[in-house]
Design an enzyme around this catalytic site. Sequence first.
Site, short mmCIF file in Angstrom:
data_model
loop_
_atom_site.label_atom_id
_atom_site.label_comp_id
_atom_site.label_asym_id
_atom_site.label_seq_id
_atom_site.Cartn_x
_atom_site.Cartn_y
_atom_site.Cartn_z
N GLU A 184 14.18 19.53 1.84
CA GLU A 184 14.57 20.12 3.12
C GLU A 184 13.52 21.16 3.52
O GLU A 184 13.13 21.98 2.69
CB GLU A 184 15.94 20.80 3.02
CG GLU A 184 16.45 21.24 4.38
CD GLU A 184 17.85 21.84 4.34
OE1 GLU A 184 18.32 22.30 5.40
OE2 GLU A 184 18.46 21.87 3.26
N ASN B 23 21.28 19.48 -2.56
CA ASN B 23 21.06 18.06 -2.81
C ASN B 23 22.32 17.41 -3.37
O ASN B 23 22.93 17.93 -4.29
CB ASN B 23 19.91 17.85 -3.79
CG ASN B 23 18.82 18.88 -3.63
OD1 ASN B 23 18.91 19.95 -4.22
ND2 ASN B 23 17.83 18.58 -2.84
N HIS C 148 28.24 28.53 -2.01
CA HIS C 148 27.63 28.05 -0.76
C HIS C 148 27.11 26.62 -0.93
O HIS C 148 27.42 25.73 -0.11
CB HIS C 148 26.49 28.98 -0.37
CG HIS C 148 25.77 28.59 0.88
ND1 HIS C 148 26.06 29.14 2.11
CD2 HIS C 148 24.78 27.68 1.10
CE1 HIS C 148 25.28 28.59 3.03
NE2 HIS C 148 24.50 27.71 2.44
N GLU C 149 26.34 26.39 -1.98
CA GLU C 149 25.76 25.05 -2.15
C GLU C 149 26.83 24.02 -2.48
O GLU C 149 26.73 22.87 -2.05
CB GLU C 149 24.67 25.08 -3.23
CG GLU C 149 23.56 26.10 -2.99
CD GLU C 149 22.92 26.00 -1.62
OE1 GLU C 149 22.91 24.91 -1.02
OE2 GLU C 149 22.42 27.03 -1.12
N HIS D 275 28.57 22.91 0.67
CA HIS D 275 27.75 21.99 1.46
C HIS D 275 28.08 20.53 1.17
O HIS D 275 27.74 19.65 1.98
CB HIS D 275 26.26 22.22 1.17
CG HIS D 275 25.58 23.14 2.13
ND1 HIS D 275 25.72 23.04 3.49
CD2 HIS D 275 24.70 24.16 1.91
CE1 HIS D 275 24.97 23.95 4.08
NE2 HIS D 275 24.35 24.66 3.16
N GLU E 176 24.64 25.17 8.22
CA GLU E 176 24.37 26.44 7.55
C GLU E 176 25.30 27.57 8.03
O GLU E 176 25.82 28.33 7.22
CB GLU E 176 22.91 26.84 7.74
CG GLU E 176 21.91 25.90 7.07
CD GLU E 176 22.12 25.78 5.57
OE1 GLU E 176 22.87 26.59 4.98
OE2 GLU E 176 21.51 24.86 4.98
#
Length: 867
Positions: free
Chosen positions: A128, A271, A303-304, A307, A326
């Site tokens: 990214e 990812n 946070h990840e 996602h 985001e």
Amino acid sequence: METAHAAVTTTRLKDYLPPAYLVDSVTLDVDIHDGVTTVTSELALRRNPDAVISDSMMFNGEGLTLRSLALDGKVLEEADYHYENGELTLSRLPEQATLVSVVDIEPEKNTALEGLYMSNGMYCTQCEAQGFRHITFFPDRPDVLSRFRTTVRADKKKYPLLLSNGNPVEQGEEDGRHWVTWEDPFPKPCYLFALVAGDLACLEDTFTTVSGREVALRLYAEHRDLDKLDHAMESLKHAMRWDEETYGREYDLDIYMIVAVSHFNMGAMENKGLNIFNTSCVLAHPATTTDAGFQRVESVVAHEYFHNWSGNRVTCRDWFQLSLKEGFTVFRDQMFSADMNSAAVQRVGDVDFLVNHQFPEDQGPMAHPVRPSEYQKIDNFYTLTIYEKGAEIVRMQYHLLGAEQFRKATDLYFERFDGQAVTCDDFVDCMAEVSGMDMAQFRRWYSQAGTPILSVEAEQEGDDYSLTFRQHTPPTPGQADKEPLVIPVRLALLDKNGAPVALDQDGLRETVLILDQQAQSFHFPVSESVTPSLLRGFSAPVVLEFDYRPDQLATLLAHDTDGYCRWSAAQRLYFAALDRLVRGQGNADEEAVRLAPVLEQVIDRAGEDPAQAALLLTLPTEVALGDRHSPLDPSGIHMAHQNLKQALGKVLQSQWLSLSENLLATELQMDGVAMGRRQLRNLALDYLAAGGHHEAARIAVELFELPLCMSEELGALRVLVHHRLPGAEQALQQFARKWKDEALVMDQWFSVQASAPGEMTIDTVERLLAHPAFDWKVPNRVRAVLGALAGSNPSAFNTDKGYKVFTSALATVDELNPQIAARIANAAARLHRLEPSRQQVFRGLLKSVSEKASPNLREVLARILAE
């Protein structure tokens, strides 16, 4: 071999067109050999029914050595395709086709850390925003979603661990080499691709989902760091449970993995199923990590993970919609952290960061809408506006709808768009559909740059108390004219004892006013003298202008139940005193005496919430103070700040001494209260040293010598170094000897020195950049020095020598890693606010750097240097 940079062009939102062909599946074979890695890619192409009919398709590919290209089994000759400036174009394609390419790449030479590269002997990826094009040919855009099947091959002894997205389905060995095939059943854009090959330790655990499935959890790091993964594992499990309970989102693969990488441009990357993290965002141990570091790990891990749905299962159609994933996910991780810790402290921390970092971005040459209209390098738009302001826009929708309807709207969003690439408008449409609200005007928040200024006037006439609100957004680059926004304002009115009064006949004590015009008035049946508690919870990202009297601010600070309003009142009191000192209208000792009574009340109540007390007692930074004055005089700002801090250190000397001595713990605890007590103790010691108390050095040395954790050790070191106390140099040497093998701790050692206030620090920065332990190729180390200097030390940065050191270093970083150079360059965005003499010197140096800069850095500097 195609080596030239892709031509720098401007990409515009209005020009968006769907891709001519989709890629239903990708079969990758990544054959890793030292020096050269061969990537074989098989793409299953299908004409896009939603696109303009075309038999041509462009594939991105930069820095690739093309070995062969075949379409439907036929090897293509050079005349059959066009490959130039990072773009491979094929024409006369059928409705469906299979494209096979074989390319060579050199990860070991990849200092830009995009695509496949090496970090401490491990191969890893960062794709990214546009890194996948450095691995193989592909339409490198987020609206091309494909199912990936990836085989990784490497030497088994050197790289026993081979990872990629999804679930492992096959593996084998041959002649000292081995391979593993991973299959991701969910379609994803190529920016979510990940690969790791290395020799790593693993912390394993499991999580049972709400439906009863068992998910394997695996966190990887270098063997020496295995004992630093426990906190991240617990944070991950808490996040997985919270997302099920709060959003109904269950994890969807059999395995979830995180890998810690020391060379990484960002904090972490979501990812699919294989998150790649900067070591600073996943490794945590009390001996080596501060309390703030522990909290950051918890937040970033969450946070990840979040996602997985808000970014992976539902992704953004194009990079203009970056905040779709985001901003929404930052909001989700902020709410998670508020539930895990003190909600009041979390909210104040989020607002403090927004106001002191995003607001300046929104008010300067780097201002841009949350959904930009154009860009040259998308890497430059991973900004606080996209993330932090984007989160505030989602938060406003949360409060406009209420928790129950917001949950229904997000359920609709996830269900309707699962497996799709969508837009910010699609998100807002779900809010409007569920609530029945007309969200047309609200959408301006996404397209209009700048921070709105909300001016408020109060008037009392008998039994009628009125508030008149006027909103105004100043011009920003490319947007001279602004339209009124929808601004929700939560408020209460406090009586002389700080109790909320009734706002209507039904006894309502708090309400939300919806502003949607340039000027609006609201009336309340209140006859007594009141203090308005405005923007409670920071209900909208605006600058609030209200002429509070000192006694009203004291009332808010002492009695308001809203944590943000208490903090805001304290900031207003500090800023008022500091502004007078900057203008030469006050005396620091007198200002401190004036502030002392209200601060004593905060100290007296510190036991209720030590972390909140520490926030309320902390002065605004020199950077924040400077942002209120134009032209900016860094020397005057520094003197005013230092003088007030010194005066407060003296006038409340007994209180600081008491806190420094009485908050000492005898055994380590890592809960929120204990962390708050350490934060308050470090602050008290800092004030004690600023006031010149003779005990400050002794207490700091004792704390440094026998710390319970890194928060105490580093806090003591910072006090010694920043106040240049006896024992500072010895402590620095001792710290470096002790932690020389701990990279993240040494980053702190560099940062403490680079952030020490005063012009003389620039000489220290020069020495640090030449230090044997400084590595220009490690983003964390570069940020520790240059980021600390330019971002938090204006008195050293804003000197002729400071500008020379910074710009010289910027050029060096740009040669190795343009992304990091461009991000560090944002610190120069205050150029236009400097005194003319400083501005002239700095502008000339920046122009010289710009002439030879990478496209990333050149775009940022062009915006900063624009007249």
